[in-house]
Scaffold this active site. Structure first.
Site, short mmCIF file in Angstrom:
data_model
loop_
_atom_site.label_atom_id
_atom_site.label_comp_id
_atom_site.label_asym_id
_atom_site.label_seq_id
_atom_site.Cartn_x
_atom_site.Cartn_y
_atom_site.Cartn_z
N LYS A 1 0.84 -1.21 0.00
CA LYS A 1 0.00 0.00 0.00
C LYS A 1 0.87 1.25 0.00
O LYS A 1 2.03 1.23 0.45
CB LYS A 1 -0.96 0.02 1.19
CG LYS A 1 -0.34 0.12 2.58
CD LYS A 1 -0.05 1.53 3.08
CE LYS A 1 0.58 1.52 4.47
NZ LYS A 1 1.34 2.69 4.84
N ALA B 1 3.46 -1.51 4.39
CA ALA B 1 2.61 -2.51 5.04
C ALA B 1 2.86 -3.93 4.53
O ALA B 1 1.92 -4.73 4.44
CB ALA B 1 1.13 -2.13 4.91
N ASP C 1 -2.72 -1.85 10.53
CA ASP C 1 -2.88 -1.73 9.07
C ASP C 1 -3.54 -2.97 8.45
O ASP C 1 -3.87 -2.97 7.26
CB ASP C 1 -1.51 -1.57 8.38
CG ASP C 1 -1.00 -0.14 8.44
OD1 ASP C 1 -1.79 0.77 8.75
OD2 ASP C 1 0.21 0.06 8.16
P1 ATP Z 1 3.83 -0.47 7.95
O1 ATP Z 1 3.76 0.27 6.66
O2 ATP Z 1 2.55 -1.25 8.30
O3 ATP Z 1 4.37 0.35 9.10
P2 ATP Z 1 6.33 -1.59 7.12
O4 ATP Z 1 6.20 -1.79 5.64
O5 ATP Z 1 7.02 -0.34 7.54
O6 ATP Z 1 4.90 -1.67 7.77
P3 ATP Z 1 7.05 -4.36 7.46
O7 ATP Z 1 7.73 -4.67 6.18
O8 ATP Z 1 5.67 -4.86 7.63
O9 ATP Z 1 7.10 -2.79 7.79
O10 ATP Z 1 8.00 -4.96 8.61
C1 ATP Z 1 8.20 -4.37 9.85
C2 ATP Z 1 8.82 -5.40 10.80
O11 ATP Z 1 7.94 -6.53 10.94
C3 ATP Z 1 10.16 -5.93 10.32
O12 ATP Z 1 11.11 -5.58 11.28
C4 ATP Z 1 10.00 -7.44 10.23
O13 ATP Z 1 11.04 -8.15 10.87
C5 ATP Z 1 8.68 -7.76 10.95
N1 ATP Z 1 7.87 -8.76 10.21
C6 ATP Z 1 7.15 -9.72 10.76
N2 ATP Z 1 6.52 -10.46 9.83
C7 ATP Z 1 6.85 -9.93 8.64
C8 ATP Z 1 6.51 -10.25 7.29
N3 ATP Z 1 5.68 -11.27 6.97
N4 ATP Z 1 7.01 -9.49 6.32
C9 ATP Z 1 7.81 -8.42 6.62
N5 ATP Z 1 8.18 -8.10 7.87
C10 ATP Z 1 7.70 -8.84 8.88
#
Ligand code: ATP
Length: 294
Positions: A10, A101, A137
Site C-alpha cells: 500500500k 505494510a 494496518d
Molecule cells: P507499515 O507500513 O505497516 O508500518 P512496514 O512496511 O514499515 O509496515 P514491514 O515490512 O511490515 O514494515 O516490517 C516491519 C517489521 O515486521 C520488520 O522488522 C519485520 O522483521 C517484521 N515482520 C514480521 N513479519 C513480517 C513479514 N511477513 N514481512 C515483513 N516483515 C515482517
C-alpha cells in the site's frame, strides 16, 4: 491442497495524525491505495499439526512474531475452528520496514486464504475485526483498493478508485522504525495537515491532478535530519516530471505519481541506478469481498 493470494503493498496518498488516544495509539486519518507490487502468500494443509513458515528472506522471523503466522493463529482462536497443520509460504517482493505494510499485507492474505478454505461464510466485518488484533494496518490490507482509514487505521470507508496513473516507488537503503517515528510526534508542532476531504472529493470527481495537489504525509515534517535523503528523492521525482511525490507511511519509501508511462519508466530507470529497490507500479482495486471469495 495449496492456495495462493497476492499480498498487495500500500501507499499513503495522505497521512494525518489527529491526536493521541488513552490506549497509547494515535488517531489517524489516511487515504490508502493498493499497488501491484506484491508478496505471494500461499497456504498448504499438512498432516502434522502446527504452523510452519517458509520464506525467501532468511532474516524474517518464522515463529509467531511473523505477522503471517500470528494471523493464522488468531484465525483459529477467533473462529473456534480446530487448528489444522499448515505450511505458510511467503515470497517477499515488498521491501521490509518500508512504510508499505508488507508484513500487514502478508497477515491479511493469510486471513483471506484461511477464510476461503475453511470459513467462506465469514463476513468481511468479522475478518477485519480479527485483522485489527493482528495489527493496525491489517484491516485495510484485508480489503485493499482505495480507502479512507481512520481511528487506528481500522475504521474504513471505500473511496472511488484512483484514476489510472503510474506510481514510481523508491525505497532508499536505510529502514525507518515506525515506533521511533511515532515517538517523535509532537501534536502541537504539526502546523500543516493534508486536505483529506478535498482529496476524497477529487477521487469522486475522477480528478487526478486534484488528487496530486493534495498528496501529503505529516510524518515528512518530523523526519530527523539523518533521513534527509527522503527529501532528495522527492526532489528527483519532481525534477523527472512527477505530478506529485510523497513519502508513504512512516517511510522511508517515496513515491511519485505520473500520468505518462514513458516518463514513469524513465524516472524509475534513472532512480534504480542509485536505489536498486525502485519499482514502476500501478494502482489496484479492492480484494474480493466475502460473497465473491469462495
Ligand atoms: P507499515 O507500513 O505497516 O508500518 P512496514 O512496511 O514499515 O509496515 P514491514 O515490512 O511490515 O514494515 O516490517 C516491519 C517489521 O515486521 C520488520 O522488522 C519485520 O522483521 C517484521 N515482520 C514480521 N513479519 C513480517 C513479514 N511477513 N514481512 C515483513 N516483515 C515482517
Amino acid at each position: 491442497m495449496t492456495i495462493t493470494e497476492p499480498a498487495w503493498a500500500k501507499l499513503n496518498l495522505t497521512l494525518d495524525i489527529l491526536g493521541k488516544r488513552p490506549d497509547g495509539y494515535h488517531d489517524l486519518r489516511m487515504v490508502m491505495q493498493s499497488i501491484d507490487l506484491c508478496d505471494m502468500v500461499s497456504i498448504t494443509f499438512k498432516e502434522r499439526r502446527g504452523i510452519t513458515l517458509v520464506t525467501n528472506l532468511n532474516y524474517l522471523p518464522r515463529d509467531n512474531s511473523n505477522i503471517a503466522v500470528k494471523a493464522a493463529e488468531l484465525f483459529f482462536q477467533e473462529t473456534g475452528i480446530p487448528p489444522v497443520g499448515l505450511t505458510i509460504r511467503v515470497d517477499k517482493h515488498i521491501p521490509v520496514a518500508a512504510g508499505m505494510a508488507g508484513g500487514s499485507s502478508d497477515g491479511a492474505a493469510v486471513l483471506r486464504l484461511l477464510r476461503r478454505a475453511l470459513a467462506p461464510e465469514l463476513p468481511d466485518r468479522a475478518l477485519e475485526a480479527m485483522a485489527l488484533q493482528v495489527g493496525s494496518d491489517v484491516p485495510y490490507c484485508v480489503r485493499g483498493g482505495t480507502a479512507l482509514a481512520e481511528g487506528r487505521g481500522e475504521v474504513l470507508t471505500d473511496l472511488p478508485a484512483l484514476p489510472d496513473c503510474f506510481l514510481v516507488v523508491c525505497k532508499p537503503s536505510f529502514p525507518i522504525s515506525t515506533p521511533e517515528l511515532f515517538a517523535q510526534v509532537r501534536l502541537r508542532q504539526l502546523r500543516c495537515h493534508p486536505d483529506t476531504a478535498g482529496l476524497s472529493t477529487a477521487l469522486y470527481n475522477g480528478d487526478l491532478s486534484g488528487v496530486c495537489r493534495r498528496v501529503y504525509n505529516v510524518f515528512e515534517d518530523m523526519l530527523p535530519r539523518k533521513y534527509r535523503e527522503v527529501g532528495e528523492i522527492k526532489r528527483q521525482l519532481m525534477d523527472l516530471d512527477a505530478a506529485a511525490a510523497c513519502m508513504t507511511g512512516s517511510g522511508p519509501t517515496v513515491f511519485g505519481v505520473f500520468t505518462d508511462e514513458a516518463m514513469a519508466r524513465q524516472a524509475s530507470e534513472q532512480l534504480r541506478q542509485e536505489y536498486p529497490q525502485t519499482f514502476l507500479t500501478r494502482p489496484v482495486g479492492r480484494c474480493a469481498p466475502a460473497d465473491k471469495c469462495g
